[in-house]
Motif scaffolding. Structure first.
Motif, PDB file in Angstrom:
ATOM      1  N   SER A  94      98.285 -85.373 -23.741  1.00 10.71           N
ATOM      2  CA  SER A  94      96.935 -85.923 -23.826  1.00 10.71           C
ATOM      3  C   SER A  94      95.890 -84.819 -23.647  1.00 10.71           C
ATOM      4  O   SER A  94      94.867 -84.798 -24.333  1.00 10.71           O
ATOM      5  N   GLU A 137     102.616 -90.081 -31.082  1.00  9.79           N
ATOM      6  CA  GLU A 137     102.100 -90.934 -30.008  1.00  9.79           C
ATOM      7  C   GLU A 137     100.909 -91.758 -30.484  1.00  9.79           C
ATOM      8  O   GLU A 137     100.786 -92.940 -30.149  1.00  9.79           O
ATOM      9  N   GLU A 138     100.032 -91.135 -31.251  1.00  9.58           N
ATOM     10  CA  GLU A 138      98.861 -91.850 -31.766  1.00  9.58           C
ATOM     11  C   GLU A 138      99.285 -92.964 -32.729  1.00  9.58           C
ATOM     12  O   GLU A 138      98.719 -94.050 -32.716  1.00  9.58           O
ATOM     13  N   GLU A 139     100.269 -92.667 -33.562  1.00  5.31           N
ATOM     14  CA  GLU A 139     100.746 -93.663 -34.526  1.00  5.31           C
ATOM     15  C   GLU A 139     101.463 -94.816 -33.830  1.00  5.31           C
ATOM     16  O   GLU A 139     101.386 -95.953 -34.288  1.00  5.31           O
ATOM     17  N   GLY A 172     100.894 -96.015 -30.784  1.00 11.60           N
ATOM     18  CA  GLY A 172      99.991 -96.845 -29.989  1.00 11.60           C
ATOM     19  C   GLY A 172      98.746 -97.181 -30.769  1.00 11.60           C
ATOM     20  O   GLY A 172      98.331 -96.478 -31.675  1.00 11.60           O
ATOM     21  N   GLY A 173      98.150 -98.289 -30.433  1.00 11.85           N
ATOM     22  CA  GLY A 173      96.874 -98.642 -31.061  1.00 11.85           C
ATOM     23  C   GLY A 173      96.982 -98.947 -32.526  1.00 11.85           C
ATOM     24  O   GLY A 173      97.879 -99.650 -32.968  1.00 11.85           O
ATOM     25  N   ARG A 174      96.045 -98.371 -33.300  1.00 12.21           N
ATOM     26  CA  ARG A 174      95.990 -98.615 -34.738  1.00 12.21           C
ATOM     27  C   ARG A 174      96.494 -97.403 -35.501  1.00 12.21           C
ATOM     28  O   ARG A 174      95.850 -96.364 -35.527  1.00 12.21           O
ATOM     29  N   PRO A 175      97.642 -97.524 -36.159  1.00 13.38           N
ATOM     30  CA  PRO A 175      98.185 -96.379 -36.898  1.00 13.38           C
ATOM     31  C   PRO A 175      97.310 -96.019 -38.111  1.00 13.38           C
ATOM     32  O   PRO A 175      96.658 -96.870 -38.695  1.00 13.38           O
TER      33      PRO A 175
END
Length: 179
Positions: A36, A70-72, A74-77
């Motif tokens: 992060s 990690e970004e993909e 979690g949340g909106r890919p």
């Protein structure tokens, strides 16, 4: 900040070491950091390199891919499954090298459009935003016009390159291209 200090900070590249225990050590701050925090370096446009502490190998791409994963997850890919499948299909393909440059140039064009839009919209009032929302597709097309033309030119160049490679390959076997 004087010019010499500004040039030194611009040319300074932060080194992060990755240890076998999967921990990341920032040599500038002499502290362990998380993925992060590496993401924050990217967001702040800090120049850095991640090196394997044991071998000295540059593993920056690997760490950046972990951040994207990690970004993909979690949340909106950002990438749909069909887009990822298409990217995978390009590995080992004759156009693999060209795709990276194509994507890089188009992302850079998108960043330039975003920067221009941010500059143009600094003084927008709520009424102006309402008017903009009402005409969004034409305004977006106007902003991206140059980017779209660049994409068309790159696709034409890619088609030409594929045609040349095909002609060369067929020529090696004594076959003339039908196109």
């Amino acid at each position: 900040m004087n010019t010499a200090m500004a040039q030194q900070s611009e040319s300074h590249q932060r080194i992060i070491k990755k240890y076998p225990n999967r921990r990341l050590y920032d040599t500038d701050t002499s502290t362990y950091i998380t993925l992060s925090e590496v993401k924050q370096l990217v967001m702040s446009r800090v120049s850095f390199e991640v090196r394997d502490a044991k071998t000295g190998e540059d593993i920056t791409r690997s760490i950046l891919l972990q951040i994207i994963l990690e970004e993909e997850a979690g949340g909106r890919p950002m990438f749909t499954a069909p887009v990822l499948e298409s990217l995978i299909r390009f590995y080992g393909h004759a156009m693999q090298g060209f795709l990276g440059g194509y994507l890089e140039k188009n992302i850079q064009s998108l960043i330039e459009v975003q920067t221009r839009f941010a500059e143009q919209s600094k003084g927008f009032t709520p009424e102006m935003w309402s008017q903009y929302a009402a005409m969004q597709p034409p305004a977006l097309q106007a902003l991206m016009g140059g980017s779209l033309e660049q994409s068309k030119a790159m696709l034409a160049q890619m088609q030409e390159q594929v045609q040349k490679q095909t002609d060369q390959m067929l020529g090696a076997f004594g076959i003339k291209s039908a196109i």
